[in-house]
Design an enzyme around this catalytic site. Structure first.
Site, mmCIF file in Angstrom:
data_model
loop_
_atom_site.group_PDB
_atom_site.id
_atom_site.type_symbol
_atom_site.label_atom_id
_atom_site.label_comp_id
_atom_site.label_asym_id
_atom_site.label_seq_id
_atom_site.Cartn_x
_atom_site.Cartn_y
_atom_site.Cartn_z
ATOM 1 N N HIS A 45 26.792 31.876 54.043
ATOM 2 C CA HIS A 45 28.115 31.735 53.414
ATOM 3 C C HIS A 45 28.259 30.402 52.679
ATOM 4 O O HIS A 45 29.147 30.254 51.834
ATOM 5 C CB HIS A 45 29.246 31.984 54.430
ATOM 6 N N ASP A 95 24.453 35.617 58.988
ATOM 7 C CA ASP A 95 24.844 34.457 58.184
ATOM 8 C C ASP A 95 23.744 33.392 58.222
ATOM 9 O O ASP A 95 23.848 32.385 58.935
ATOM 10 C CB ASP A 95 26.177 33.910 58.727
ATOM 11 N N GLY A 191 33.106 22.522 56.951
ATOM 12 C CA GLY A 191 32.256 21.394 56.548
ATOM 13 C C GLY A 191 31.080 21.196 57.485
ATOM 14 O O GLY A 191 30.105 20.538 57.131
ATOM 15 N N SER A 193 29.676 23.959 58.704
ATOM 16 C CA SER A 193 28.975 25.224 58.479
ATOM 17 C C SER A 193 27.532 25.009 58.043
ATOM 18 O O SER A 193 27.247 24.122 57.235
ATOM 19 C CB SER A 193 29.684 26.023 57.392
#
Ligand code: 4AZ
Length: 246
Positions: A45, A95, A191, A193
């Site tokens: 993502h 992800d 942030g 991630s």
């Protein structure tokens, strides 16, 4: 990171800052993890909408300072997982993504006290195992952190995390959650991630998870959700092999 503290320099030497170069400076947008000299693992993502001028910075502590042991690379190649999906109710499936670094003078990351490779796990750890999260994401004040922060979280079982009160069956086997249900407020956030959840096994550091999603940050009964890296060990090897041949 919510409820974290400043990481001592060199404590998370596989930690990468993914940044876009803009006219008014470089902007951190996600974390990543160095798993091979020329390869950084992150969340899909983070890279789904095309971003121009991505650079990967290793060996950093304070994003606002030029630091002696930093190593900076361009990203030459992005591999997103083919089954990455964002579902209504905002769960993210599969992800995971890989970034290939552009060598500088023939070399990608050079191992130093501040830059090292994390291992990719081929095993599952039991619920209750204590691991680290780290990143430059939002804190309790709502601002991104200039300093690299870290915190301890415990792995939570899938069964527990899918209870109606928690994430209500949103988790599949490409993810797991971690936190501390008795002590909320310690969590990853925006942030962070793509950055690592690392667990120590037999003295080695493994990137067991990647910061993926959650419902808010630090909320009671809403532990952060992480990509289950073990599930993607073969995908990682195949993607690196096929990109290295091309
Ligand atoms: C985000 O928006 C995000 N508390 C990352 C992690 C978590 C929630 C949101 C987990 O990127």
């Amino acid at each position: 990171i919510y409820g974290g503290s400043k990481a001592t320099p060199g404590k998370h030497p596989w930690m990468a800052s993914l940044q876009t170069r803009t006219l008014d400076g470089n902007k951190h947008f996600c974390g990543g993890v160095l798993i091979k000299s020329c390869w950084v693992l992150t969340a899909a993502h983070c890279l789904q909408e095309p971003k121009p001028n991505i650079q990967v910075v290793l060996g950093k502590q304070n994003l606002k300072k030029k630091e002696d042991h930093e190593q900076i690379f361009d990203a030459v190649h992005i591999v997103l997982h083919g089954k990455y999906r964002e579902e209504p109710g905002h769960a993210l499936y599969n992800d995971i993504a890989l970034l290939k670094l552009q060598p500088v003078d023939g070399y990608c990351a050079v191992e130093t006290k501040h830059v090292k490779i994390a291992c990719v796990p081929d095993f599952f750890l039991p619920a209750g195992t204590s691991c680290f999260i780290s990143g430059w994401g939002s804190t309790e004040t709502g601002d991104l952190s200039h300093q690299l922060l870290d915190a301890n979280v415990k792995l939570i079982s899938q069964r527990k995390c899918n209870e109606p009160k928690l994430h209500d069956d949103k988790l599949d086997d490409s993810m797991f959650c971690a936190g501390n249900l008795r002590k909320p407020g310690i969590d990853s956030c925006e942030g962070d991630s793509g950055g690592p959840l690392t667990c120590v096994q037999n003295g080695s550091y493994y990137v067991y998870g990647l910061v993926s999603w959650g419902e808010g940050c630090g909320l009671k009964n809403k532990p952060g959700v992480y990509t289950q890296v073990t599930k993607f060990a073969s995908w990682i090897n195949a993607a690196i092999q096929s990109a290295s041949r091309s």
